[in-house]
Design a protein around this motif. Structure first.
Motif, short mmCIF file in Angstrom:
data_model
loop_
_atom_site.label_atom_id
_atom_site.label_comp_id
_atom_site.label_asym_id
_atom_site.label_seq_id
_atom_site.Cartn_x
_atom_site.Cartn_y
_atom_site.Cartn_z
N GLU A 1 1.77 -1.44 15.21
CA GLU A 1 1.70 -0.15 15.91
C GLU A 1 3.09 0.46 16.14
O GLU A 1 3.20 1.63 16.46
CB GLU A 1 0.96 -0.30 17.23
CG GLU A 1 1.71 -1.07 18.30
CD GLU A 1 0.87 -1.36 19.54
OE1 GLU A 1 1.45 -1.78 20.55
OE2 GLU A 1 -0.37 -1.17 19.49
N ARG B 1 3.59 3.99 9.87
CA ARG B 1 2.41 4.01 9.02
C ARG B 1 1.85 2.61 8.90
O ARG B 1 2.61 1.64 8.83
CB ARG B 1 2.81 4.54 7.65
CG ARG B 1 1.69 4.75 6.67
CD ARG B 1 2.24 5.42 5.42
NE ARG B 1 1.38 5.24 4.28
CZ ARG B 1 1.79 5.23 3.02
NH1 ARG B 1 3.07 5.40 2.75
NH2 ARG B 1 0.94 5.06 2.04
N VAL C 1 -0.99 0.26 6.80
CA VAL C 1 -1.95 0.05 5.70
C VAL C 1 -2.71 -1.23 6.00
O VAL C 1 -2.11 -2.29 6.20
CB VAL C 1 -1.21 -0.06 4.35
CG1 VAL C 1 -2.19 -0.45 3.23
CG2 VAL C 1 -0.50 1.24 4.01
N THR C 2 -4.03 -1.16 6.05
CA THR C 2 -4.86 -2.32 6.37
C THR C 2 -5.54 -2.86 5.12
O THR C 2 -6.17 -2.12 4.37
CB THR C 2 -5.94 -1.95 7.42
OG1 THR C 2 -5.30 -1.38 8.57
CG2 THR C 2 -6.72 -3.17 7.85
N MET D 1 -7.92 -2.15 0.14
CA MET D 1 -7.18 -1.32 1.09
C MET D 1 -8.18 -0.44 1.82
O MET D 1 -8.77 0.47 1.22
CB MET D 1 -6.15 -0.47 0.35
CG MET D 1 -5.06 0.07 1.25
SD MET D 1 -3.77 0.90 0.28
CE MET D 1 -4.21 2.59 0.58
N ILE D 2 -8.43 -0.75 3.10
CA ILE D 2 -9.52 -0.06 3.80
C ILE D 2 -9.02 1.07 4.72
O ILE D 2 -9.81 1.93 5.12
CB ILE D 2 -10.37 -1.04 4.61
CG1 ILE D 2 -9.54 -1.79 5.67
CG2 ILE D 2 -11.06 -2.04 3.68
CD1 ILE D 2 -10.35 -2.58 6.67
N LYS D 3 -7.71 1.07 5.04
CA LYS D 3 -7.17 2.13 5.90
C LYS D 3 -5.72 2.40 5.52
O LYS D 3 -5.00 1.49 5.10
CB LYS D 3 -7.21 1.74 7.38
CG LYS D 3 -8.56 1.79 8.05
CD LYS D 3 -8.41 1.44 9.52
CE LYS D 3 -9.76 1.31 10.20
NZ LYS D 3 -9.61 0.80 11.59
N ASP D 4 -5.31 3.64 5.70
CA ASP D 4 -3.91 4.03 5.55
C ASP D 4 -3.69 5.12 6.59
O ASP D 4 -4.06 6.28 6.39
CB ASP D 4 -3.65 4.54 4.13
CG ASP D 4 -2.18 4.87 3.88
OD1 ASP D 4 -1.38 4.83 4.85
OD2 ASP D 4 -1.82 5.16 2.73
N GLU D 5 -3.13 4.73 7.73
CA GLU D 5 -3.04 5.63 8.88
C GLU D 5 -1.60 5.80 9.33
O GLU D 5 -0.77 4.90 9.16
CB GLU D 5 -3.86 5.08 10.05
CG GLU D 5 -5.33 4.87 9.73
CD GLU D 5 -6.07 4.20 10.87
OE1 GLU D 5 -7.14 4.70 11.26
OE2 GLU D 5 -5.57 3.17 11.37
N ARG D 6 -1.31 6.94 9.94
CA ARG D 6 0.01 7.19 10.54
C ARG D 6 -0.07 7.03 12.04
O ARG D 6 -1.03 7.45 12.68
CB ARG D 6 0.50 8.60 10.18
CG ARG D 6 0.78 8.75 8.69
CD ARG D 6 1.74 9.88 8.38
NE ARG D 6 2.14 9.81 6.98
CZ ARG D 6 3.19 9.14 6.52
NH1 ARG D 6 3.98 8.50 7.38
NH2 ARG D 6 3.48 9.11 5.24
N ASN D 7 0.96 6.38 12.59
CA ASN D 7 1.04 6.21 14.04
C ASN D 7 1.84 7.35 14.65
O ASN D 7 2.77 7.87 14.03
CB ASN D 7 1.74 4.89 14.38
CG ASN D 7 0.84 3.69 14.17
OD1 ASN D 7 -0.37 3.77 14.30
ND2 ASN D 7 1.45 2.55 13.85
#
Length: 227
Positions: A206, A210, A212-213, A219-225
């Motif tokens: 966190e 960024r 990546v899960t 690869m199930i997620k690619d999110e920006r914090n």
């Protein structure tokens, strides 16, 4: 900087074939601080071995700085790795009975740098990681956090284009882990160092811009914090 398209990886064990990575599509820009998060066995280590030019046996396309490298041979990958990547590991991988300065100097020696240049660069990077004056210390006499700082200094000594940090806080207590994360964030912010940080710890992830899960090779997620 890094562009992976439809990357698949298989391992052969006897008569059985295991599909470890499934159609991975990932772009990482220069200057990013990216966490790759997943449980043990999720495929994240396999993925960073490909990203870091350690594994050349995969299916799919890999573009590095817009250059297609997926058909490179092992020698080409070795050259790419030596010239572009710095590695930081969970267990530090230092020579414990050799001085801090000698540990940090190793990649510079491999790169053929002159002795005076090496000495100056070693002092510079040790200062950057908060270990100025530790040149003659032995890693075996240092704390885990200090050893990890030495390994980071070694990783950045040759001015690599990007760092791969594989569970860099995994062997450290909570306070020391945070100190190491603060150092990574400082390197990213002040030196614009591209950092790919592999972890299973959500608190570490966190703090990256960024995340990546990876789950079961997907690869199930690619999110920006919001940092």
């Amino acid at each position: 900087m890094i562009r992976l398209e439809n990357i698949n990886k298989y391992y052969q064990q006897g008569d059985s074939q295991f599909h470890v990575l499934h159609d991975i599509n990932l772009n990482i820009d220069a200057g990013e601080l990216v966490a790759i998060i997943g449980e043990s066995g999720s495929g994240k280590s396999t993925l960073i071995n490909i990203i870091g030019f350690l594994d050349d046996k995969f299916e799919g396309t890999y573009y590095y700085n817009d250059e297609p490298i997926h058909d490179y041979n092992r020698k080409d990958f070795s050259k790419l790795r030596n010239e572009n990547v710095g590695f930081v590991f969970q267990n530090f991988k230092l020579l414990r009975d050799v001085s801090v300065a000698e540990n940090v100097a190793l990649p510079l020696l491999y790169a053929g740098k002159k002795r005076a240049e090496i000495k100056e660069r070693v002092s510079e990077v040790l200062s950057k990681v908060g270990l100025a004056g530790y040149e003659n210390k032995l890693p075996k006499n240092m704390s885990g956090g200090q050893q990890q700082r030495v390994s980071i200094a070694r990783a950045i000594a040759t001015n690599p284009k990007f760092l791969i940090a594989d569970e860099p806080t995994g062997a450290l207590d909570t306070q020391t882990s945070q100190e190491i994360m603060n150092l990574f964030k400082e390197l990213n912010r002040e030196s614009h160092t591209t950092i790919i940080l592999v972890t299973h710890d959500p608190h570490v992830a966190e703090q990256c811009e960024r995340v990546v899960t990876i789950l079961d090779g997907h690869m199930i997620k690619d999110e920006r914090n919001e940092i």
